[in-house]
Enzyme design. Structure first.
Site, mmCIF file in Angstrom:
data_model
loop_
_atom_site.group_PDB
_atom_site.id
_atom_site.type_symbol
_atom_site.label_atom_id
_atom_site.label_comp_id
_atom_site.label_asym_id
_atom_site.label_seq_id
_atom_site.Cartn_x
_atom_site.Cartn_y
_atom_site.Cartn_z
ATOM 1 N N ARG A 138 -1.059 -20.022 -14.921
ATOM 2 C CA ARG A 138 -1.724 -20.172 -16.164
ATOM 3 C C ARG A 138 -0.854 -19.919 -17.362
ATOM 4 O O ARG A 138 -0.778 -20.702 -18.331
ATOM 5 C CB ARG A 138 -2.820 -19.625 -16.488
ATOM 6 N N ASP A 193 -7.451 -17.373 -8.720
ATOM 7 C CA ASP A 193 -8.431 -17.892 -9.602
ATOM 8 C C ASP A 193 -9.658 -18.708 -9.392
ATOM 9 O O ASP A 193 -9.444 -19.720 -8.341
ATOM 10 C CB ASP A 193 -7.766 -18.311 -11.088
ATOM 11 N N ASP A 216 -6.564 -22.191 -19.196
ATOM 12 C CA ASP A 216 -7.048 -23.329 -18.396
ATOM 13 C C ASP A 216 -8.309 -23.905 -18.687
ATOM 14 O O ASP A 216 -8.795 -23.835 -19.986
ATOM 15 C CB ASP A 216 -7.117 -22.651 -16.921
ATOM 16 N N TYR A 263 2.791 -23.373 -5.173
ATOM 17 C CA TYR A 263 1.708 -23.936 -5.975
ATOM 18 C C TYR A 263 2.061 -25.395 -6.329
ATOM 19 O O TYR A 263 2.981 -26.023 -6.598
ATOM 20 C CB TYR A 263 1.136 -23.268 -7.256
#
Length: 274
Positions: A186, A52, A94, A80
């Site tokens: 997200r 993203d 987000d 992550y």
């Protein structure tokens, strides 16, 4: 491998290379591909897994014959690190869109947070965000969302192999996640907040690993410039090309993020974003 050793290495981009890049904030994955293609004058190139615009970290690019490995690399597990913010929700899950709801969070305990992490470890059902590249009737979901329309997105199974809370400083919760292909962090933030009853959204995300490839070994975009080979005819007599201003906020739909992080001189930075 250090940045210096990478620069000294001889690359054969046409035959095929696997390049590790540390994607800058607000750049789309396509921004990086285009920049690398133009800088290194590569004919055939693609990336092995989208990041993203508001995420940073490892983006893998394959060139030449190595593009045949893209599907294999994409299928590997991802790692992550990042931050969830409790007590606020946003339509994009987000910072791309403003806060649309605020809920109390101060009562949430460490035990409740740990229980929520356990609840989302293993095989889970997850619905991708409407602000995503998922296709709906041939159209990208984020295009539907940015014009104010709604659409139904089907949930899918993903596996969260590890979900570790690495720091708690409410309203912020720092985490490390190891997951399978297709997982939306997200969406995990949204679901985590719903489980706790206080809402949450993602405020920071770094992809640290894809399979055995690690962000520590990735090139920065600045180091990438040093890999550019001179043109066979030389550059001495080539007129300089006018620089073009990169406007990632327009392509990535980040108008709100750009405005909130770079407020106008007369704006009040303490004003509510909702």
């Amino acid at each position: 491998m250090s940045q210096e050793n990478t620069v000294q290495r001889t690359f054969d981009f046409e035959t095929g290379e696997v390049l590790l890049l540390d994607k800058p904030l607000t750049w789309t994955s396509f921004d990086v591909v285009r920049k690398v293609k133009n800088t290194l004058r590569i004919k055939k190139i693609g990336h092995a897994g989208t990041l993203d615009p508001l995420a940073t970290g490892l983006l893998i690019l394959c060139t030449g014959k190595k593009t045949k490995q893209i599907d294999l690399i994409q299928a590997q597990e991802k790692e992550y690190t990042g931050t969830f913010r409790l007590g606020q929700t946003t339509p994009s899950f987000d910072l791309e869109t403003p806060v649309d709801a605020e809920l109390p969070y101060a009562h949430i305990t460490t035990e409740q947070l740990q229980e929520a992490a356990r609840a989302f470890t293993g095989l889970i059902q997850q619905t991708p965000p409407l602000y995503s590249a998922v296709k709906i009737n041939g159209e990208r979901a984020y295009e539907v969302a940015r014009r104010g329309d709604t659409a139904e997105i089907k949930s899918k199974e993903v596996t969260i192999k590890e979900f570790e809370l690495t720091g708690i400083a409410l309203p912020d919760v720092h985490f490390r996640v190891v997951c399978t292909k297709g997982t939306y962090i997200r969406s995990l933030a949204r679901d985590f907040g719903q489980h706790l009853g206080c809402g949450a959204h993602l405020t920071k995300l770094i992809r640290t690993r894809i399979g055995e490839y690690r962000v520590e070994d990735a090139l920065t975009m600045e180091t990438l410039e040093a890999l550019r080979l001179p043109r066979p005819e030389g550059d001495a007599n080539r007129p300089p090309r006018p620089a073009k201003a990169r406007r990632p906020e327009q392509r990535a739909g980040l108008e709100y993020f750009q405005a909130s992080t770079n407020p106008a001189p007369d704006s009040d930075p303490t004003a509510s974003a909702s």
